[in-house]
Design a protein around this motif. Sequence first.
Motif, PDB file in Angstrom:
ATOM      1  N   ALA A  71      91.589 -29.514  11.728  1.00 22.74           N
ATOM      2  CA  ALA A  71      92.627 -29.972  11.369  1.00 22.74           C
ATOM      3  C   ALA A  71      93.468 -31.652  11.053  1.00 22.74           C
ATOM      4  O   ALA A  71      92.825 -32.578  12.211  1.00 22.74           O
ATOM      5  CB  ALA A  71      94.143 -28.844  11.682  1.00 22.74           C
ATOM      6  N   TRP A  72      94.639 -31.975  10.655  1.00 15.85           N
ATOM      7  CA  TRP A  72      95.363 -33.446  10.944  1.00 15.85           C
ATOM      8  C   TRP A  72      96.238 -33.096  12.112  1.00 15.85           C
ATOM      9  O   TRP A  72      96.579 -32.347  12.379  1.00 15.85           O
ATOM     10  CB  TRP A  72      96.171 -33.961   9.451  1.00 15.85           C
ATOM     11  CG  TRP A  72      94.950 -34.159   8.523  1.00 15.85           C
ATOM     12  CD1 TRP A  72      94.830 -33.465   7.563  1.00 15.85           C
ATOM     13  CD2 TRP A  72      94.516 -35.755   8.459  1.00 15.85           C
ATOM     14  NE1 TRP A  72      93.749 -35.066   6.504  1.00 15.85           N
ATOM     15  CE2 TRP A  72      93.779 -35.667   7.255  1.00 15.85           C
ATOM     16  CE3 TRP A  72      93.941 -36.525   8.890  1.00 15.85           C
ATOM     17  CZ2 TRP A  72      92.776 -36.763   6.878  1.00 15.85           C
ATOM     18  CZ3 TRP A  72      93.447 -37.559   9.064  1.00 15.85           C
ATOM     19  CH2 TRP A  72      92.226 -38.020   8.390  1.00 15.85           C
ATOM     20  N   HIS A  73      95.871 -34.319  13.472  1.00 13.33           N
ATOM     21  CA  HIS A  73      97.268 -34.540  13.881  1.00 13.33           C
ATOM     22  C   HIS A  73      97.779 -35.671  14.143  1.00 13.33           C
ATOM     23  O   HIS A  73      97.416 -36.891  13.746  1.00 13.33           O
ATOM     24  CB  HIS A  73      96.963 -34.216  15.599  1.00 13.33           C
ATOM     25  CG  HIS A  73      96.044 -33.332  15.235  1.00 13.33           C
ATOM     26  ND1 HIS A  73      96.314 -31.733  15.830  1.00 13.33           N
ATOM     27  CD2 HIS A  73      95.006 -32.538  14.990  1.00 13.33           C
ATOM     28  CE1 HIS A  73      95.432 -30.723  16.022  1.00 13.33           C
ATOM     29  NE2 HIS A  73      93.864 -31.503  15.498  1.00 13.33           N
ATOM     30  N   GLU A  74      99.306 -35.769  14.464  1.00 12.94           N
ATOM     31  CA  GLU A  74      99.724 -37.354  14.390  1.00 12.94           C
ATOM     32  C   GLU A  74      99.098 -38.010  15.859  1.00 12.94           C
ATOM     33  O   GLU A  74      99.522 -36.615  16.575  1.00 12.94           O
ATOM     34  CB  GLU A  74     101.390 -37.147  14.002  1.00 12.94           C
ATOM     35  CG  GLU A  74     101.979 -36.648  13.143  1.00 12.94           C
ATOM     36  CD  GLU A  74     101.404 -37.160  11.704  1.00 12.94           C
ATOM     37  OE1 GLU A  74     101.340 -38.072  11.348  1.00 12.94           O
ATOM     38  OE2 GLU A  74     100.678 -37.009  10.403  1.00 12.94           O
ATOM     39  N   ASP A 112     101.100 -39.066  18.430  1.00 17.05           N
ATOM     40  CA  ASP A 112     102.045 -39.079  18.475  1.00 17.05           C
ATOM     41  C   ASP A 112     102.565 -39.942  20.133  1.00 17.05           C
ATOM     42  O   ASP A 112     102.117 -39.473  21.055  1.00 17.05           O
ATOM     43  CB  ASP A 112     102.788 -37.251  18.984  1.00 17.05           C
ATOM     44  CG  ASP A 112     104.005 -36.765  19.342  1.00 17.05           C
ATOM     45  OD1 ASP A 112     105.011 -38.195  19.341  1.00 17.05           O
ATOM     46  OD2 ASP A 112     104.549 -35.925  20.179  1.00 17.05           O
ATOM     47  N   ARG A 147      97.268 -41.578  12.340  1.00 15.90           N
ATOM     48  CA  ARG A 147      97.037 -39.752  12.869  1.00 15.90           C
ATOM     49  C   ARG A 147      95.663 -39.239  12.748  1.00 15.90           C
ATOM     50  O   ARG A 147      94.728 -40.578  12.202  1.00 15.90           O
ATOM     51  CB  ARG A 147      97.353 -39.179  12.001  1.00 15.90           C
ATOM     52  CG  ARG A 147      96.910 -39.364  10.140  1.00 15.90           C
ATOM     53  CD  ARG A 147      97.597 -38.921   9.312  1.00 15.90           C
ATOM     54  NE  ARG A 147      97.008 -39.159   7.599  1.00 15.90           N
ATOM     55  CZ  ARG A 147      97.102 -37.896   6.546  1.00 15.90           C
ATOM     56  NH1 ARG A 147      97.401 -37.075   6.801  1.00 15.90           N
ATOM     57  NH2 ARG A 147      96.517 -38.086   5.588  1.00 15.90           N
ATOM     58  N   TYR A 148      95.260 -38.737  13.111  1.00  9.62           N
ATOM     59  CA  TYR A 148      93.289 -38.507  13.381  1.00  9.62           C
ATOM     60  C   TYR A 148      92.888 -36.910  12.784  1.00  9.62           C
ATOM     61  O   TYR A 148      93.765 -35.802  12.592  1.00  9.62           O
ATOM     62  CB  TYR A 148      93.019 -39.091  14.954  1.00  9.62           C
ATOM     63  CG  TYR A 148      94.125 -37.664  15.687  1.00  9.62           C
ATOM     64  CD1 TYR A 148      92.724 -36.476  16.069  1.00  9.62           C
ATOM     65  CD2 TYR A 148      94.381 -38.314  16.453  1.00  9.62           C
ATOM     66  CE1 TYR A 148      93.351 -35.306  17.000  1.00  9.62           C
ATOM     67  CE2 TYR A 148      95.205 -36.851  17.393  1.00  9.62           C
ATOM     68  CZ  TYR A 148      94.223 -35.663  17.834  1.00  9.62           C
ATOM     69  OH  TYR A 148      94.972 -34.846  18.522  1.00  9.62           O
ATOM     70  N   TRP A 149      92.150 -36.758  12.445  1.00 12.53           N
ATOM     71  CA  TRP A 149      91.242 -35.275  12.048  1.00 12.53           C
ATOM     72  C   TRP A 149      90.344 -35.072  13.394  1.00 12.53           C
ATOM     73  O   TRP A 149      89.386 -35.592  13.886  1.00 12.53           O
ATOM     74  CB  TRP A 149      90.170 -35.792  10.679  1.00 12.53           C
ATOM     75  CG  TRP A 149      89.509 -34.455  10.493  1.00 12.53           C
ATOM     76  CD1 TRP A 149      88.335 -33.879  10.493  1.00 12.53           C
ATOM     77  CD2 TRP A 149      90.034 -33.205   9.780  1.00 12.53           C
ATOM     78  NE1 TRP A 149      87.883 -33.047  10.185  1.00 12.53           N
ATOM     79  CE2 TRP A 149      89.052 -32.404   9.140  1.00 12.53           C
ATOM     80  CE3 TRP A 149      91.131 -32.869   8.670  1.00 12.53           C
ATOM     81  CZ2 TRP A 149      89.290 -31.551   8.334  1.00 12.53           C
ATOM     82  CZ3 TRP A 149      91.287 -32.154   8.060  1.00 12.53           C
ATOM     83  CH2 TRP A 149      90.364 -30.970   8.298  1.00 12.53           C
ATOM     84  N   SER A 150      90.567 -33.422  13.552  1.00 12.75           N
ATOM     85  CA  SER A 150      89.824 -32.897  14.558  1.00 12.75           C
ATOM     86  C   SER A 150      89.245 -31.703  14.151  1.00 12.75           C
ATOM     87  O   SER A 150      89.880 -31.163  13.425  1.00 12.75           O
ATOM     88  CB  SER A 150      90.986 -32.668  15.405  1.00 12.75           C
ATOM     89  OG  SER A 150      91.187 -30.923  16.112  1.00 12.75           O
ATOM     90  N   THR A 204      85.528 -30.589  21.553  1.00 15.26           N
ATOM     91  CA  THR A 204      87.005 -31.597  20.145  1.00 15.26           C
ATOM     92  C   THR A 204      86.705 -32.294  19.964  1.00 15.26           C
ATOM     93  O   THR A 204      86.655 -33.031  20.980  1.00 15.26           O
ATOM     94  CB  THR A 204      88.523 -30.858  20.473  1.00 15.26           C
ATOM     95  OG1 THR A 204      88.348 -29.414  20.244  1.00 15.26           O
ATOM     96  CG2 THR A 204      89.128 -31.260  19.207  1.00 15.26           C
ATOM     97  N   ARG A 209      87.877 -35.919  17.872  1.00 12.08           N
ATOM     98  CA  ARG A 209      88.300 -36.514  17.275  1.00 12.08           C
ATOM     99  C   ARG A 209      88.324 -37.790  16.407  1.00 12.08           C
ATOM    100  O   ARG A 209      87.764 -38.725  16.427  1.00 12.08           O
ATOM    101  CB  ARG A 209      89.971 -37.270  18.196  1.00 12.08           C
ATOM    102  CG  ARG A 209      90.531 -36.404  19.221  1.00 12.08           C
ATOM    103  CD  ARG A 209      91.441 -36.796  19.933  1.00 12.08           C
ATOM    104  NE  ARG A 209      91.423 -38.262  20.351  1.00 12.08           N
ATOM    105  CZ  ARG A 209      92.205 -38.918  20.514  1.00 12.08           C
ATOM    106  NH1 ARG A 209      93.711 -38.765  20.269  1.00 12.08           N
ATOM    107  NH2 ARG A 209      92.269 -39.975  20.897  1.00 12.08           N
TER     108      ARG A 209
END
Lengths: 616, 65
Positions: free
Chosen positions: B2-5, B7, B28-31, B40, B42
């Motif tokens: 999923a994409w994550h900001e 933050d 943002r990054y894809w994990s 996990t 990134r």
Amino acid sequence: MTGTPPLADVDRVGLTLLYKRVRNICDEMAFAMMRTAYSPIFSEGLDFSTLVLDRRGRLIATAGINPAMLGASLYAATWIIREVGPENFAEGDVFVHNDPYRGGSHLPEHMMVTPVYRDGELAAFVGNIAHLAEIGGMAPGSFAATATDIFQEGLRIPPTKLFDRGEPVRDVWRIMLANHRTPNNSWGDLHAMLGSLRVGERRVGDLIAERGIDGLNESFEQILDYAEAYMRSEILSLPDGIYTGEDCMEDDGISDRPYWIRSRIIVEGDELIFDYSRSDEQAVGPINAPYVVTLSASLNGLLYVLARDVPVNAGIVRPIKVVAPAGTITCVRLPGPCVGGQTEFQPRIMELVLGQILSQILPERAAAASGNTSLNFLFGGVDPRNGEYYAHYHFEGMGWGGRATSDGNSAQIVPHANCRNTPVEIFETKWPWVHEEYCLNDNTAGAGRHRGGLGVRRVLEVAGDVITVSALSERMKRSPWGLFGGREGSRTRLEVAAAGGEEYETFQDAFGLVSPSKFTNIRLRRGDRVRITSPSGGGYGDPLERDPARVLNDVELGFVSRGSAESVYGVVIAGGSATGDSGQDGSGGGDGAAGDPAVDEAATAELRRVMRDGVA
Amino acid sequence: MAWHELDKSWHDTTVDYCDVCGNLLIARYWSFVEPVGGETRRCCDESCERLFHRLRRIEESAPGS
């Protein structure tokens, strides 16, 4: 656009015309910068790039001036746009950014970006990247070869608004100028960058007026697709496989150990991976590369031998991946120093790729090693003529490697940068140096069927009371390598002679330094002399296969001695003067008179046979 | 996957790197989760996840190359 037609359903002629026009905009931006800059590194050195980007910040075209900035051209603007947010730009805004930890190459190179609007709608961006000669830090010239973190290398600027709707943001200017040793030059050079942006803004504005925002961006998309397809077709022509090579940085200025770069290129169909994951850990000193520098070097190495007509833009990266794990010398981790990555590490990787590795599959396009150092020589102090602080970043020409079709170029800046060096007249007009000598370094080129180019020798005498010098270079411990039987080139030397003395010694010996090639803030006095000897390029192919007529020509020009002609090339020259300098002093040769030097064909054939077979 | 900001506070000066290619992560990054080990990762985007699996496959088919 020439070459393979990978896209069948586009108007290639129209696209070519548009691309050339965008390239011309970049060129015009470059000329504006060159003609209006204050510092010789802009106006003479041409150490800058100019860019046109689409509304998402993707590189569409760049002036073909400084390939070393390609990686940053691809990422730094994108970083600014993503960090700031496209919705937060306004007409007339200009952002500046030099952070290697945000997509920049090294601190001296500043990127400026401005949006181009039409009727209030964001249409594109124009930008440039340029090397400011002085941005503070621990050494004049901002190339601290003994820095152990980035904070010692100068003022670090994240994406920051320098002009707000056309008005200067004075607080930012004040901070920047207060931290630079030569603020007047910075003022002028930053305004040269601004002027370049304004030229680009107007010209891209004309394009938008003709084609509309959507029409122009649609064409930009096609240009990117074309570049991608072109790269894919070129990669597809390579045999699948894994190709490896390694080279090293000699030391990092802090300790005496080498740092190894281990590369493998994986070709699979129409995609290609550069993998540097087996390289050494990052150095303590400033020879590390940020990711974009490793990317830039890899792409440039590839572009020298492959897809040489491809439009250089964001499309070419799509079929390519670069793996450079953080914490290795190929991708520095904060707060590691990295000012030398752009100038020393980048050419090392580029030639590793185009010479050692791709020569395994494209021998006819590969080249032997050049001198492969920018030979950065920095200095600064107070000019006795006007009491003002001065500083300069000088890079030296050296010999390029021989290649399949020709000898290496002589006295030329390292291939990844494409810059020009500082003319003698500029040196002596602007700074307290006097030239005693500036010449080609004869009889040093790596021998080969195509020999390496010659390096240069420059002797400078200090003409002020005190001058502070620093250096960051390479190839003092390991020679530039030859290819396919070509011989090694010669090494860099950095030497000093005290005022009144005739004996030169290395800076390392004279000042007890850790590294012979990387040092910071050595104070020289009036009358002291510096001798800079740049390396020559490696040779390509067996020297015994070199055309004897070309060896004779080298002897006549003084590039090769008669002794080397015989002992290295197996060419016997009869007639002429003993030193082979016929014609240069008007005393012999050049007019076909009897006694002119000539190749003794029979003796040459016999000598070459003996040298090959080892039997007299 | 999923994409994550990313933050972060505006005054946070830390830097984030892609676990696969090494490039800097922007905004943002894809994990994704490693199939072996369950760690996990990134990374820049989906293409870096594909790169991760591709490199693993190459390593398995030609160890040490």
